[in-house]
Motif scaffolding. Sequence first.
Motif, mmCIF file in Angstrom:
data_model
loop_
_atom_site.group_PDB
_atom_site.id
_atom_site.type_symbol
_atom_site.label_atom_id
_atom_site.label_comp_id
_atom_site.label_asym_id
_atom_site.label_seq_id
_atom_site.Cartn_x
_atom_site.Cartn_y
_atom_site.Cartn_z
ATOM 1 N N LYS A 191 -65.864 -74.874 88.169
ATOM 2 C CA LYS A 191 -64.545 -74.253 88.093
ATOM 3 C C LYS A 191 -63.518 -74.986 88.961
ATOM 4 N N GLU A 192 -63.865 -75.297 90.200
ATOM 5 C CA GLU A 192 -62.904 -75.966 91.079
ATOM 6 C C GLU A 192 -62.575 -77.364 90.584
ATOM 7 N N LEU A 193 -63.572 -78.071 90.072
ATOM 8 C CA LEU A 193 -63.320 -79.395 89.516
ATOM 9 C C LEU A 193 -62.427 -79.282 88.284
ATOM 10 N N ALA A 194 -62.662 -78.259 87.475
ATOM 11 C CA ALA A 194 -61.835 -78.043 86.292
ATOM 12 C C ALA A 194 -60.385 -77.766 86.697
ATOM 13 N N GLU A 195 -60.198 -76.988 87.752
ATOM 14 C CA GLU A 195 -58.840 -76.714 88.233
ATOM 15 C C GLU A 195 -58.194 -77.979 88.786
ATOM 16 N N LYS A 196 -59.003 -78.813 89.419
ATOM 17 C CA LYS A 196 -58.494 -80.099 89.902
ATOM 18 C C LYS A 196 -58.042 -80.967 88.735
ATOM 19 N N PHE A 197 -58.783 -80.900 87.620
ATOM 20 C CA PHE A 197 -58.399 -81.670 86.437
ATOM 21 C C PHE A 197 -57.097 -81.128 85.839
ATOM 22 N N ILE A 198 -56.953 -79.810 85.778
ATOM 23 C CA ILE A 198 -55.710 -79.225 85.274
ATOM 24 C C ILE A 198 -54.534 -79.726 86.111
ATOM 25 N N ASN A 199 -54.700 -79.684 87.426
ATOM 26 C CA ASN A 199 -53.638 -80.154 88.314
ATOM 27 C C ASN A 199 -53.305 -81.616 88.050
ATOM 28 N N TRP A 200 -54.349 -82.418 87.809
ATOM 29 C CA TRP A 200 -54.186 -83.839 87.494
ATOM 30 C C TRP A 200 -53.351 -84.018 86.223
ATOM 31 N N HIS A 201 -53.692 -83.245 85.180
ATOM 32 C CA HIS A 201 -52.990 -83.380 83.901
ATOM 33 C C HIS A 201 -51.532 -82.931 84.013
ATOM 34 N N LEU A 202 -51.235 -82.045 84.950
ATOM 35 C CA LEU A 202 -49.876 -81.560 85.124
ATOM 36 C C LEU A 202 -49.040 -82.447 86.040
ATOM 37 N N SER A 203 -49.632 -83.459 86.637
ATOM 38 C CA SER A 203 -48.910 -84.298 87.596
ATOM 39 C C SER A 203 -47.787 -85.076 86.919
ATOM 40 N N GLN A 204 -46.791 -85.408 87.682
ATOM 41 C CA GLN A 204 -45.662 -86.173 87.149
ATOM 42 C C GLN A 204 -46.131 -87.497 86.559
ATOM 43 N N GLU A 205 -47.044 -88.174 87.244
ATOM 44 C CA GLU A 205 -47.490 -89.494 86.801
ATOM 45 C C GLU A 205 -48.187 -89.429 85.442
ATOM 46 N N VAL A 206 -49.099 -88.475 85.284
ATOM 47 C CA VAL A 206 -49.847 -88.356 84.031
ATOM 48 C C VAL A 206 -48.924 -87.891 82.907
ATOM 49 N N GLN A 207 -48.092 -86.900 83.197
ATOM 50 C CA GLN A 207 -47.179 -86.397 82.166
ATOM 51 C C GLN A 207 -46.171 -87.466 81.736
ATOM 52 N N GLN A 208 -45.736 -88.266 82.691
ATOM 53 C CA GLN A 208 -44.799 -89.351 82.369
ATOM 54 C C GLN A 208 -45.479 -90.369 81.456
ATOM 55 N N ALA A 209 -46.700 -90.755 81.805
ATOM 56 C CA ALA A 209 -47.428 -91.747 81.003
ATOM 57 C C ALA A 209 -47.662 -91.233 79.585
ATOM 58 N N ASN B 30 -55.207 -73.923 93.772
ATOM 59 C CA ASN B 30 -55.850 -75.201 93.486
ATOM 60 C C ASN B 30 -55.060 -76.058 92.488
ATOM 61 N N ILE B 31 -53.925 -75.522 92.033
ATOM 62 C CA ILE B 31 -53.136 -76.229 91.022
ATOM 63 C C ILE B 31 -51.682 -76.292 91.491
ATOM 64 N N PRO B 32 -51.408 -77.025 92.572
ATOM 65 C CA PRO B 32 -50.051 -77.030 93.139
ATOM 66 C C PRO B 32 -48.983 -77.590 92.198
ATOM 67 N N ASN B 33 -49.379 -78.399 91.226
ATOM 68 C CA ASN B 33 -48.374 -78.943 90.306
ATOM 69 C C ASN B 33 -47.766 -77.885 89.394
ATOM 70 N N LEU B 34 -48.329 -76.681 89.402
ATOM 71 C CA LEU B 34 -47.710 -75.573 88.664
ATOM 72 C C LEU B 34 -46.267 -75.363 89.113
ATOM 73 N N ASP B 35 -45.999 -75.626 90.392
ATOM 74 C CA ASP B 35 -44.654 -75.412 90.925
ATOM 75 C C ASP B 35 -43.617 -76.323 90.280
ATOM 76 N N HIS B 36 -44.068 -77.417 89.661
ATOM 77 C CA HIS B 36 -43.147 -78.395 89.093
ATOM 78 C C HIS B 36 -42.931 -78.197 87.587
ATOM 79 N N LEU B 37 -43.526 -77.149 87.027
ATOM 80 C CA LEU B 37 -43.402 -76.934 85.586
ATOM 81 C C LEU B 37 -42.151 -76.132 85.251
ATOM 82 N N TYR B 38 -41.688 -76.305 84.005
ATOM 83 C CA TYR B 38 -40.649 -75.406 83.496
ATOM 84 C C TYR B 38 -41.213 -73.990 83.509
ATOM 85 N N ASP B 39 -40.339 -73.017 83.707
ATOM 86 C CA ASP B 39 -40.786 -71.625 83.810
ATOM 87 C C ASP B 39 -41.593 -71.191 82.594
#
Length: 350
Positions: A274-292, A112-121
């Motif tokens: 729980k699923e909504l919370a995981e969706k929020f985690i994914n949101w916070h890890l997105s390139q757009e949010v992290q860039q902003a 549910n958190i696909p943006n994990l793949d884009h994080l530093y190890d």
Amino acid sequence: MRKIALTLAIVLSLGTLLAACSSSNNAEGGQDKPTELVISTWGFAEDAMKKNVYEPFEKKYNVKIVTEIGNNTDRLNKIRQGSSKVDLVYLSDYYALQGIEEGLFEKIDRKNIPNLDHLYDIAKAPLGEDYGPAHTVAQLGLVVNGDEVKTPVESWNDLWKPEFKDKLALPNITITTGPMLMDMAAKREGSQDMNSDAAFKALTEINPGVVKYYSKSADLVNMFAQGEVVAAPMQDTFYGSVSQAVPSAKFITPKEGAYALLNTVNVVKGSKHKELAEKFINWHLSQEVQQANAIDRVDSPTNKLVELTEEQAAGMTYGADVVENLKTLDLRKVNQEMSGWIDRWNREIE
């Protein structure tokens, strides 16, 4: 009679149609009552977090975000006591591990958190694959007043130089960077595993020249500004405040490496969302949010797709060459040893 029956039938049909339309509009137009998601966090840069993270998520997913604000210790204690209805909690890695070991957090579904793949190890699973990632990273390095410090400073061991006597501040054992001080002190005596005797031997040696063991970064900034200290271990997060007050201040990455400070996000045990919370985690890890957030200087990004200009990256922990070379501690050992360290610290150091 037939007219009355016909009229009644038409009225009932129209009522059913209107109800269906209303239900459809609620579902598609986001008119249903928003789902409340309770987030426990520090409250740092609240306006920027609302603009970049909370409000866009609320609008997109018909959510009402409620925040509980406080420091790591107080917020973790509220969860321990069951006195809050928190769904998500932001904590530094040291405190998050305590929550994990006490069974306070849900295991996350990484699908549910696909943006994990884009994080530093270093940020993907700092406390294990079952638990939350690091949404930001900072580093502990050395800050010196360049006008006052004339000899080269290249190593953590340089803190023990005689020229820093009565001009030095160090972190208190009880704060996030306290265990890092234990590690650097132990290594000075040749121990690679935070041996207590080795660390306290080195600390006893340096102790007479320490002006203050600081518990708040604001106190450290003030000591630099007032000329009380000329050198100290410091998070890069607060270096900007020092450099404004002391333009000659320099941030130095010691040759042994800077220490990583990871802030994590986890789903609290028993959350009904729980699923909504995981969706929020994914949101916070997105390139757009992290860039902003990086551009607004809220957090250094852990998403490696974020691209910053040299000016935007100044003072941030940014780039693979920096992030992937940070040192980390064995936090499980830290948790096991901490109470004994504090007792000995109170007897021998302060």
